[in-house]
Design an enzyme around this catalytic site. Structure first.
Site, PDB file in Angstrom:
ATOM      1  N   GLU A   1      -9.817  30.411 -15.833  1.00  0.00           N
ATOM      2  CA  GLU A   1      -9.001  31.629 -15.942  1.00  0.00           C
ATOM      3  C   GLU A   1      -7.739  31.451 -15.096  1.00  0.00           C
ATOM      4  O   GLU A   1      -7.565  30.416 -14.449  1.00  0.00           O
ATOM      5  CB  GLU A   1      -9.801  32.835 -15.451  1.00  0.00           C
ATOM      6  CG  GLU A   1     -10.241  32.723 -13.993  1.00  0.00           C
ATOM      7  CD  GLU A   1     -10.523  34.079 -13.350  1.00  0.00           C
ATOM      8  OE1 GLU A   1      -9.649  34.959 -13.412  1.00  0.00           O
ATOM      9  OE2 GLU A   1     -11.623  34.236 -12.785  1.00  0.00           O
TER      10      GLU A   1
ATOM     11  N   LYS B   1     -19.386  39.680  -8.531  1.00  0.00           N
ATOM     12  CA  LYS B   1     -18.745  40.030  -7.262  1.00  0.00           C
ATOM     13  C   LYS B   1     -19.592  41.027  -6.485  1.00  0.00           C
ATOM     14  O   LYS B   1     -20.153  41.956  -7.045  1.00  0.00           O
ATOM     15  CB  LYS B   1     -17.335  40.547  -7.522  1.00  0.00           C
ATOM     16  CG  LYS B   1     -16.396  39.353  -7.723  1.00  0.00           C
ATOM     17  CD  LYS B   1     -15.010  39.748  -8.081  1.00  0.00           C
ATOM     18  CE  LYS B   1     -14.965  40.228  -9.500  1.00  0.00           C
ATOM     19  NZ  LYS B   1     -13.653  40.087 -10.107  1.00  0.00           N
TER      20      LYS B   1
HETATM   21  N1  PSU Z   1     -13.180  36.704  -9.104  1.00  0.00           N
HETATM   22  C1  PSU Z   1     -12.380  36.418  -8.056  1.00  0.00           C
HETATM   23  N2  PSU Z   1     -11.117  36.845  -8.066  1.00  0.00           N
HETATM   24  C2  PSU Z   1     -10.601  37.525  -9.129  1.00  0.00           C
HETATM   25  C3  PSU Z   1     -11.430  37.800 -10.245  1.00  0.00           C
HETATM   26  C4  PSU Z   1     -12.711  37.381 -10.181  1.00  0.00           C
HETATM   27  O1  PSU Z   1     -12.804  35.787  -7.117  1.00  0.00           O
HETATM   28  O2  PSU Z   1      -9.430  37.856  -9.104  1.00  0.00           O
HETATM   29  C5  PSU Z   1     -10.848  38.466 -11.468  1.00  0.00           C
HETATM   30  C6  PSU Z   1     -11.370  37.760 -12.704  1.00  0.00           C
HETATM   31  O3  PSU Z   1     -10.259  37.373 -13.471  1.00  0.00           O
HETATM   32  C7  PSU Z   1     -12.200  38.802 -13.408  1.00  0.00           C
HETATM   33  C8  PSU Z   1     -11.471  40.049 -13.018  1.00  0.00           C
HETATM   34  O4  PSU Z   1     -12.238  38.616 -14.802  1.00  0.00           O
HETATM   35  O5  PSU Z   1     -11.212  39.830 -11.637  1.00  0.00           O
HETATM   36  C9  PSU Z   1     -12.285  41.290 -13.251  1.00  0.00           C
HETATM   37  O6  PSU Z   1     -11.453  42.385 -13.143  1.00  0.00           O
HETATM   38  P1  PSU Z   1     -12.004  43.842 -13.549  1.00  0.00           P
HETATM   39  O7  PSU Z   1     -13.061  44.120 -12.537  1.00  0.00           O
HETATM   40  O8  PSU Z   1     -10.817  44.752 -13.441  1.00  0.00           O
HETATM   41  O9  PSU Z   1     -12.551  43.719 -14.940  1.00  0.00           O
END
Ligand code: PSU
Ligand code: MN
Length: 306
Positions: free
Chosen positions: A30, A164
């Protein structure tokens, strides 16, 4: 009479196009985690370098996904990396049509967007840090990351260090089950949570052998769907649990007090955790994302030789 849909247009780098047409292994990455939305500079550049090196060392070709000058990309040239390392707009899967239509100069792809691009390009493996999932308090806010549906739906296997840590982890596991996403632990019986190797939440399967893992991925791809491989952060780089828990509690309070909502929540909380741990979360973050890239590279390589 059946008519086929027009293909999603993805521009491949020469290295990625060559690898795919030769049947050599490719791993998608990504770009949100390497942008200003994921890790602070210059650690983001270090993380990107390490992920690319880990994939190459495993014998696979790295394919960083992004939106650049209104095009969906899989595989960037060296001189293009700086574009995603800087200020970028977060692009989840639902944002891609807008990014194309409005010709965004730089869109940093999240897990969901990267999976859509990887599938369209025919890339079977994808590595990230920690996936998005069901947020705490989702019963009120409805905040559930589009990552989950994308992991189940796209024909790509995702390697992540679990989900996370600031998410509602039991609900995240339940949501993956409801969506029909296969999930296995690599050398773990429980869900890892990003910079923490362990949580109390059991996974349905633990896999310890690479050939077994690659057979599962191959079978999953035959179903035309995706899966999640949960890969714990390396032992030496895991964050002290108590330090982490305190920083997290503070970050979540701050997010609520600041009224942060929607797509801004994840970057905000990650930034606050980095501050509250005096940057200790950052080496852990770099280590786990590179570790995931390495495993994805090894699985991709095993898939092509089996
Ligand atoms: N994990 C990390 N840093 C990030 C992300 C994930 O360590 O920046 C990002 C990824 O791109 C993931 C996104 O798809 O956060 C998820 O965002 P949201 O919770 O808004 O869907
Ligand atoms: Mn969200």
């Amino acid at each position: 009479m059946s008519r086929s849909l027009p293909a999603v247009p993805v521009r491949l780098s020469e290295a990625v196009a060559d690898a795919l047409s030769d049947g050599r292994p490719v791993v998608a990455l990504e770009s949100t985690v390497y942008s200003n939305l994921g890790l602070p500079s210059p650690d983001n550049a270090t993380a990107l370098e390490k992920c690319i090196a880990a994939i190459s060392e495993s014998g696979s070709t790295p394919a960083v996904t992004a939106v650049i000058e209104g095009e969906l990309r899989a595989g960037l040239d060296q001189h293009e990396y700086e574009r995603i390392l800087g200020k970028a707009t977060k692009a989840a899967e639902r944002d891609l049509p807008v990014a194309l239509g409005q010709r965004w100069s730089v869109g940093a792809t999240t897990v969901s967007a990267s999976l859509a691009i990887a599938e369209a390009a025919g890339i079977a493996l994808f590595a990230t840090g920690g996936i998005g999932g069901v947020h705490r308090g989702s019963e009120l806010t409805g905040d559930i990351s589009a990552d989950l549906g994308a992991i189940a739906r796209h024909r790509v296997a995702t390697v992540s260090a679990g989900a996370k840590s600031f998410l509602d982890l039991p609900r995240t596991l339940e949501a993956l089950e409801t969506l029909g996403a296969t999930i296995v632990g690599w050398g773990t019986d429980v869900l890892p949570a990003f910079t923490a190797r362990e949580t109390p939440y059991a996974l349905p399967y633990r896999i310890d052998q690479l050939d077994e893992l690659s057979r599962i991925v191959a079978a999953q791809l035959q179903f035309g769907r995706g899966m999640l491989i949960a890969n714990p952060v390396p032992l030496d780089d895991a964050l002290d649990q108590q330090v982490h828990d305190e920083a997290l509690a503070q970050a979540l309070d701050d997010a609520e007090a600041s009224g942060v909502v929607g797509a801004k929540v994840t970057p905000f909380v990650l930034g606050r955790i980095a501050e509250a741990t005096d940057g200790a979360s950052v080496p852990a973050n770099i280590s786990l994302v590179a570790n995931n890239a390495r495993l994805a590279g090894r699985v991709a390589a095993a898939l092509t030789t089996s």
